[in-house]
Design a protein around this motif. Structure first.
Motif, PDB file in Angstrom:
ATOM      1  N   LYS A 169      34.714  48.593  40.381  1.00 32.62           N
ATOM      2  CA  LYS A 169      34.210  48.246  39.080  1.00 32.62           C
ATOM      3  C   LYS A 169      32.792  47.671  39.253  1.00 32.62           C
ATOM      4  O   LYS A 169      32.521  46.677  40.169  1.00 32.62           O
ATOM      5  CB  LYS A 169      35.011  47.282  38.619  1.00 32.62           C
ATOM      6  N   SER A 222      33.384  44.269  41.079  1.00 34.05           N
ATOM      7  CA  SER A 222      34.840  43.355  41.125  1.00 34.05           C
ATOM      8  C   SER A 222      35.927  44.614  41.802  1.00 34.05           C
ATOM      9  O   SER A 222      35.554  45.868  41.839  1.00 34.05           O
ATOM     10  CB  SER A 222      35.347  43.097  40.202  1.00 34.05           C
ATOM     11  N   ASP A 235      40.669  39.032  38.654  1.00 36.76           N
ATOM     12  CA  ASP A 235      39.906  39.662  39.845  1.00 36.76           C
ATOM     13  C   ASP A 235      38.458  38.745  39.644  1.00 36.76           C
ATOM     14  O   ASP A 235      37.877  39.042  38.683  1.00 36.76           O
ATOM     15  CB  ASP A 235      39.893  41.009  39.937  1.00 36.76           C
ATOM     16  N   GLU A 236      38.117  38.591  40.673  1.00 34.83           N
ATOM     17  CA  GLU A 236      36.740  37.927  40.761  1.00 34.83           C
ATOM     18  C   GLU A 236      35.584  38.923  40.525  1.00 34.83           C
ATOM     19  O   GLU A 236      35.658  39.743  41.232  1.00 34.83           O
ATOM     20  CB  GLU A 236      36.412  37.060  42.161  1.00 34.83           C
ATOM     21  N   GLN A 237      34.618  38.409  39.857  1.00 33.61           N
ATOM     22  CA  GLN A 237      33.477  39.052  39.910  1.00 33.61           C
ATOM     23  C   GLN A 237      32.336  38.695  40.650  1.00 33.61           C
ATOM     24  O   GLN A 237      31.891  37.522  40.720  1.00 33.61           O
ATOM     25  CB  GLN A 237      32.735  39.202  38.348  1.00 33.61           C
TER      26      GLN A 237
END
Lengths: 114, 113
Positions: free
Chosen positions: A31, A94, A101-103
């Motif tokens: 992503k 991410s 979930d961390e970006q």
């Protein structure tokens, strides 16, 4: 530090020019995102991608286009720059599909259109 | 009405002070709450995230969520000059799908030595 890169860092360009902002990540993330950030304003999502050959527009109307031919690369193109495009552009990626979930963000490209 | 409201500041405190940064939100569907920190000329980086109401502590940082009031806070204890940055709250719009993250405008914090 995140392995996500943006070039150029700063760009001053005249009205009507075509520009491409580069974004690359070496984390293998599926992503990827493009945000616009203006002083005192929230980040606005302008484009995102779930993976190769997948691109979607975000909630902020934008005259830019994106492509995702390779997992690691997500360039943003403005066909004809205008002063209203002056802004900070942030690229992010991410790992997965979970909401938490961390970006990971790149350092940004500050664009000025004269 | 914005979905996420955050006072942009700026906020200036002396070293060692306790800092309180806050966001309010309007959509009760938000379930995850995140804080990102952005240093000057850098991109944001995730500082903390919480799920549901309550407190979460990580060193000098405490994230607090009050879902009944739709209010989240980030507390910084014993603030340091290195904490000078812009702090953005963020909330994924749809659980399990964070392509639509709502960010606050960010609060710019300066900690003076």
């Amino acid at each position: 530090e995140a392995d996500i890169y943006q070039t150029p860092r700063y760009l001053v360009i005249g009205t009507g020019k075509k520009i491409t902002l580069e974004c690359s990540q070496t984390m293998g993330h599926d992503k990827m995102y493009w945000y616009q950030q203006d002083p005192g304003m929230e980040l606005h999502l302008i484009h995102y991608s779930y993976g190769v050959n997948s691109t979607e527009k975000g909630d902020l109307s934008s005259e830019s286009t994106v492509s995702r031919i390779r997992t690691e690369h997500f360039p943003l193109t403005l066909e004809s720059a205008r002063p209203s495009h002056t802004s900070q552009y942030l690229c992010a990626s991410s790992r997965g599909r979970e909401a938490r979930d961390e970006q990971y963000f790149g350092p940004g490209t500050r664009l000025t259109v004269t | 009405q914005k979905e996420v409201e955050q006072d942009p500041g700026p906020l200036s405190v002396p070293e060692g002070a306790i800092v309180s940064l806050n966001c309010t939100y309007s959509n009760s569907a938000f379930q995850y709450f995140m804080w990102y920190r952005q240093y000057s000329r850098k991109g944001p980086e995730l500082l903390m995230y919480t799920y549901s109401s309550g407190n979460k502590e990580d060193g000098r940082f405490t994230a607090q969520v009050d879902k009944s009031s739709k209010y989240i806070s980030l507390f910084i204890r014993d603030s340091q000059p290195s904490d000078s940055a812009t702090y953005l709250c963020a909330m994924p719009w749809i659980p399990y799908n964070n392509n639509d993250m709502r960010f606050g405008a960010g609060t710019r914090l300066t900690v003076k030595p």
